[in-house]
Design a protein around this motif. Sequence first.
Motif, short mmCIF file in Angstrom:
data_model
loop_
_atom_site.label_atom_id
_atom_site.label_comp_id
_atom_site.label_asym_id
_atom_site.label_seq_id
_atom_site.Cartn_x
_atom_site.Cartn_y
_atom_site.Cartn_z
N LYS A 106 1.24 -0.79 -0.17
CA LYS A 106 -0.09 -0.17 -0.09
C LYS A 106 0.82 0.92 0.23
CE LYS A 106 -3.75 -2.10 2.45
NZ LYS A 106 -4.37 -1.88 3.65
N ILE A 107 1.06 1.97 -1.12
CA ILE A 107 1.96 2.81 -1.50
C ILE A 107 1.44 4.35 -1.59
CG2 ILE A 107 3.71 3.59 -3.37
CD1 ILE A 107 4.34 0.45 -3.51
N MET A 120 -0.73 -1.30 -6.45
CA MET A 120 -0.23 -0.33 -4.97
C MET A 120 -0.54 0.93 -5.25
SD MET A 120 2.70 -2.81 -4.89
CE MET A 120 3.28 -4.54 -5.88
N LEU A 121 -1.15 1.76 -5.82
CA LEU A 121 -0.76 3.72 -5.49
C LEU A 121 -2.09 3.58 -4.60
CD1 LEU A 121 0.92 5.80 -5.85
CD2 LEU A 121 -0.76 5.78 -7.87
N THR A 137 1.77 9.35 9.28
CA THR A 137 0.95 8.59 10.71
C THR A 137 -0.62 8.59 10.34
OG1 THR A 137 3.12 9.87 12.04
CG2 THR A 137 1.15 8.49 13.52
N ASP A 138 -1.22 8.95 9.96
CA ASP A 138 -2.31 9.06 10.13
C ASP A 138 -3.29 8.36 8.95
OD1 ASP A 138 -5.47 11.03 8.87
OD2 ASP A 138 -4.84 10.03 11.15
N LEU A 139 -2.31 8.57 8.21
CA LEU A 139 -2.67 7.52 6.99
C LEU A 139 -2.83 5.73 7.19
CD1 LEU A 139 -2.15 9.45 3.73
CD2 LEU A 139 -3.92 8.86 4.52
N TYR A 140 -1.03 6.28 7.78
CA TYR A 140 -0.83 5.09 8.05
C TYR A 140 -1.88 4.26 9.41
CZ TYR A 140 2.59 0.99 10.58
OH TYR A 140 2.50 0.11 11.15
N GLY A 145 1.41 1.75 4.15
CA GLY A 145 2.42 1.09 4.48
C GLY A 145 3.26 1.48 4.28
N THR A 146 3.57 2.17 2.93
CA THR A 146 4.78 2.78 1.68
C THR A 146 4.91 4.37 1.81
OG1 THR A 146 5.74 0.29 1.71
CG2 THR A 146 6.38 1.86 0.59
N PHE A 147 5.91 4.79 2.06
CA PHE A 147 5.95 5.95 1.27
C PHE A 147 7.12 6.04 0.07
CE2 PHE A 147 5.75 10.88 0.52
CZ PHE A 147 6.92 10.71 0.85
#
Lengths: 375, 447
Positions: free
Chosen positions: B137-138, B156-157, B193-196, B202-204
């Motif tokens: 989840k990028i 995955m975007l 952090t909010d989106l996580y 889970g990946t930036f």
Amino acid sequence: MEEQAGRMDLARRSALLWASEDDLESEDSKNAVREYHVSEMRKLAFTFVCIAAAVVVAGLSIVYGTMDLGFLDCYRIIWEHLTGNIQDKLLDYIVVQERLPRVAASLVTGAGLAVAGCVMQSVLKNPLADPYTTGISSGAGFGATLAITLGISLVGGNYAIVVNAFVFALVPMLVMLGVGKLKGASPTMMIMAGIAIMFIFNSFTTVLKLHADPDALAILYQWTVGTVADCKWTDIPLMAIIVIVGTVVTQLLSRKLNILATGDDSAKAMGLDVENMRILLLLLISLMVATVVSFTGLIGFVGLVAPHVCRIFVGADNRYLVISSAMFGAVLLEVADLVGRTVIAPATLQVGVVTAFIGGPMFLYLIMRQRKSSW
Amino acid sequence: MNTKAIYAIVAVAIIAIAAVAVFALTNNGGEKDVDHTGKSFADTRLRIYGNANGDDVIDKTDVGVINWIISSNADSDASKHVDWKNLYPLADANYDGKVNDSDAKVVQDIIDKKSVRMYYFNKYERVTYVNYPISDKIGAEYLVMQLLPAIKSYGMLKAVDDTTPSIYNNIYPGVDKMPVMGTWREITIESLTDLYNKGVIGTFLQWTGGQNVDYIWDKAEQSGLADKMSFVIVPCQGPDVIQGVLELACMLGDQSLSDDYKKWYDKVMDELSAIEKKISTGKKTVTAVRCYNKNVSSIAAFGSNQGPALWFNKVINFQPDYVGKTNFTNIGSVENFASSATDEVIVMFQKNCEWSEFNDMVDEYLTAVYKETEQFKHERMYAIDFEIMPFAAGPAGCYILAAHLYPELFKLDDALNFLQVYLDDFAVRKGADARQGYTYTGPGYSS
């Protein structure tokens, strides 16, 4: 004889203003004193309201952000940090390292810019004077542009832009000092010199921008509209010390500012060294403004609008105007930053953009209801 | 010899052969299996610690190299010691300054797709880490997201920055409906952090083009978010794009994702190398300009350090006036252009338009700006779009350019075929015809 009698009457009437109402003879005198006391109390009250508002707004700003952390949770996190009992490292970072420095930087920067604006308007006797009229912002902008587009800086590393901006922000002041010494430091001369310097630096900056690539332009844009997002705890002490000391010194000189505001001839008649006082004050605020803008970029309108708003409530008496402007400026910038980081969250609206949105209409309103007597 | 004896001998022989076979199949560290040549760090495309031999994959040969280093350095004869820090710098899989069994275990964990901290040499030449295998989840910033179609993983975007939708909603369908991480290059730890926490990403995937600096890794590490999310900071622009593709696929735990792109990339790069050899003494000097709008005052040239130019360097020499500068140099008028530009000109476009609109758009813009120039009149302006150049499709764009500039040496048809493969296999939008867009085939120009 008549002249002496007139002076005695003036002195008596002035003394009466400080007298208790009970000591006065006539109803008119009593009313005058009563009105004076009310006016003084209003000014004091406004000043305390500004101080309280700054505290409240700062306290609320910590709570709001992209993540919904809750009021009590935020302060619990701060308490845990202070007591060394950090429970969640990530939340601690968000509140203490991301939000708090922004809040502190907004307070300090807002106060510094507002005091600078207040002083400039009094010293230069121009309602449009603000920290940027002397070319300070243009000098800082040129220094930052040099670092961002060409990589030319006095120091390397993370502080390249900051140091460049600071040093070049002082250049206009040095030029104005030189002009002041050569041509005399009258308000008109100062403003003209400042505007000339502003145009010179702006033209150099434009040339550099023409050769900038899109990435450099994006960084430059962010800096020129102003942001407190990049301020870290390591930056805050320097900013705070300079602004606090500058504000305190300005407050101590507020009576002399009042004298200066009466005009050069009256001020000289009252024994004030007008030119040197003007230069000293401008030097002081240049140092304050150069320090804050080197970290935050160019944030407009605060220095222009805050003193004008405060004048509505406290008049032009710098004894109250300086400190209330400082507090109101802090509140204004704090609110602007809070709006900027929440209104389109998680995207950010730069604080300089928000101050322009707020400041522009506010300034128009002030113009419409401006009383000449307060300026 | 009686029958029992024969049976006994045969049984022993079978057991012995079986033992040898088992030994041969299970032995990972024999010296004869190890390729000791290694690769120089500069030539290594997969700069992930654990890729001990410096090739394009992390596999058991890397375990072999590590074990060989361990055994060699344990030898009492110092002449057998291996200077792994210089020869095999990526053998230190756990980046602790030593090569030992722990490193071999890390590599084995990578092969087995077990969770492990994976260190790598990032775009900004710092050693950072991801939590392998990284989440699929990028959240990707502006333009670096084009690495995902290259590994056929556009799905995955899950989040973008606020710039991307307005510029690229045509090229990357659906981006205007995705959650926003924040403002491009100003994304905060809080927003990530909010989106996580919400399970969105889970990946930036951080933007690494242009001159920007690494603005977030230190904050990620200090805040502890780097222990939860993975921050991927890999090249995405110019010839180094292959490094980004290989590393991203490896970090995802499926190195086969990069196989197709690598194959295409290497084939086109072989063609480009052949081109470079053929024209090495006769590389043309060309002016490269951008054409982002129809204002004559915006005419600006770029040199060999610009993003788009990173590919062009392979087939042209840039006009010297603009070389060595990292920014666009403003030309500002047709007069200045006409008096200074070379006979042949590359024109870079950056337009968010449909495939079929590209040629018409080029016509319109070039006509508006360059109509009176000799280069336009004599069909010496070659348009190429920002979408394929400087990024993952760059090799094809470069080949197309070479075909225009050196028609006696290279066939445009071959170049367009390469691009078509890219458009069919890797582009997000399907159904594009390389002969319709991305090469200037407007009125008066040969197709």
